[in-house]
Design an enzyme around this catalytic site. Sequence first.
Site, PDB file in Angstrom:
ATOM      1  N   ASP A 132      30.265  -2.406 -23.441  1.00 20.75           N
ATOM      2  CA  ASP A 132      30.920  -3.706 -23.617  1.00 20.75           C
ATOM      3  C   ASP A 132      31.473  -3.814 -25.047  1.00 20.75           C
ATOM      4  O   ASP A 132      30.705  -3.766 -26.010  1.00 20.75           O
ATOM      5  CB  ASP A 132      29.868  -4.797 -23.361  1.00 20.75           C
ATOM      6  CG  ASP A 132      30.451  -6.193 -23.422  1.00 20.75           C
ATOM      7  OD1 ASP A 132      31.612  -6.345 -23.869  1.00 20.75           O
ATOM      8  OD2 ASP A 132      29.743  -7.126 -23.019  1.00 20.75           O
ATOM      9  N   ASN A 134      35.703 -10.037 -17.238  1.00 15.10           N
ATOM     10  CA  ASN A 134      37.051  -9.772 -16.699  1.00 15.10           C
ATOM     11  C   ASN A 134      38.153 -10.058 -17.735  1.00 15.10           C
ATOM     12  O   ASN A 134      39.263 -10.464 -17.383  1.00 15.10           O
ATOM     13  CB  ASN A 134      37.297 -10.552 -15.393  1.00 15.10           C
ATOM     14  CG  ASN A 134      38.537 -10.105 -14.607  1.00 15.10           C
ATOM     15  OD1 ASN A 134      39.148 -10.900 -13.900  1.00 15.10           O
ATOM     16  ND2 ASN A 134      38.924  -8.852 -14.718  1.00 15.10           N
ATOM     17  N   CYS A 190      33.673  -6.077 -14.379  1.00 13.68           N
ATOM     18  CA  CYS A 190      32.834  -6.094 -15.593  1.00 13.68           C
ATOM     19  C   CYS A 190      32.199  -7.480 -15.705  1.00 13.68           C
ATOM     20  O   CYS A 190      32.124  -8.209 -14.704  1.00 13.68           O
ATOM     21  CB  CYS A 190      33.642  -5.725 -16.827  1.00 13.68           C
ATOM     22  SG  CYS A 190      34.975  -6.877 -17.224  1.00 13.68           S
ATOM     23  N   CYS A 250      38.031  -7.831 -20.851  1.00 11.95           N
ATOM     24  CA  CYS A 250      38.124  -6.610 -21.684  1.00 11.95           C
ATOM     25  C   CYS A 250      38.159  -5.340 -20.828  1.00 11.95           C
ATOM     26  O   CYS A 250      39.215  -4.730 -20.644  1.00 11.95           O
ATOM     27  CB  CYS A 250      36.955  -6.531 -22.675  1.00 11.95           C
ATOM     28  SG  CYS A 250      36.926  -7.873 -23.873  1.00 11.95           S
ATOM     29  N   ARG A 251      37.003  -4.928 -20.286  1.00 16.40           N
ATOM     30  CA  ARG A 251      36.925  -3.630 -19.615  1.00 16.40           C
ATOM     31  C   ARG A 251      37.649  -3.584 -18.268  1.00 16.40           C
ATOM     32  O   ARG A 251      38.452  -2.663 -18.033  1.00 16.40           O
ATOM     33  CB  ARG A 251      35.453  -3.231 -19.426  1.00 16.40           C
ATOM     34  CG  ARG A 251      34.749  -2.894 -20.724  1.00 16.40           C
ATOM     35  CD  ARG A 251      33.249  -2.821 -20.533  1.00 16.40           C
ATOM     36  NE  ARG A 251      32.695  -4.138 -20.228  1.00 16.40           N
ATOM     37  CZ  ARG A 251      31.438  -4.392 -19.926  1.00 16.40           C
ATOM     38  NH1 ARG A 251      30.576  -3.378 -19.852  1.00 16.40           N
ATOM     39  NH2 ARG A 251      31.029  -5.625 -19.699  1.00 16.40           N
ATOM     40  N   SER A 252      37.352  -4.526 -17.368  1.00 16.75           N
ATOM     41  CA  SER A 252      37.923  -4.383 -16.015  1.00 16.75           C
ATOM     42  C   SER A 252      39.433  -4.605 -15.947  1.00 16.75           C
ATOM     43  O   SER A 252      40.105  -3.909 -15.172  1.00 16.75           O
ATOM     44  CB  SER A 252      37.171  -5.243 -14.987  1.00 16.75           C
ATOM     45  OG  SER A 252      37.232  -6.607 -15.294  1.00 16.75           O
TER      46      SER A 252
END
Length: 166
Positions: free
Chosen positions: A137, A18, A15, A20-22
């Site tokens: 995001d 690195n 993401c 939150c999402r990934s």
Amino acid sequence: MPMSSAIPKSVLLVCLGNICRSPTAEGIMRQRTAIAGLTMKIDSAGTGDWHIGKHPDLRAQTHAKQHGYNISKLVARQVSPKDFIDFDLILAMDAQNLKDLQAIREVAAQTTNTDSLARLALMSEVDISYLNQDVPDPYYGGEDGFEEVIKRLESSVDAWIHTWQI
Ligand code: 4NP
């Protein structure tokens, strides 16, 4: 030939930050591949450098924990051209991440045979529920954004695992 021959040995989730999402995707994919009996190297990284060395955003940690994923020990790092040599499959959380990764892949291609570089895809590429959609995001939004991230990532991780089990 069975599709199982396409099971990657290593997957990198990417993401922007690195944090939150990934890392959430990493936690979900680690747990669900283990349950499915698949053994593969799984890691995550960001296209940006602002959060290198940091643990995931506390909101991401909290929401992940509520769903049974402990991502508190993960540490952010930035993606590099070498990742295209070290990994079989690199999954981008959104279209901008994909675009940035394509540019990094070009750099890797200048020093390596393109055939041996990681395959690059969107996280949602094989997920009919969210087909080719971004994982939004959540960084500047509210708590519900973090729940949405988990819902989409669980769906897309299951879809990838399904393609590897056919
Ligand atoms: P991520 O979220 O890409 O899911 O880790 C973000 C984290 C940090 C920033 C943007 C997105 N930031 O601008 O610092």
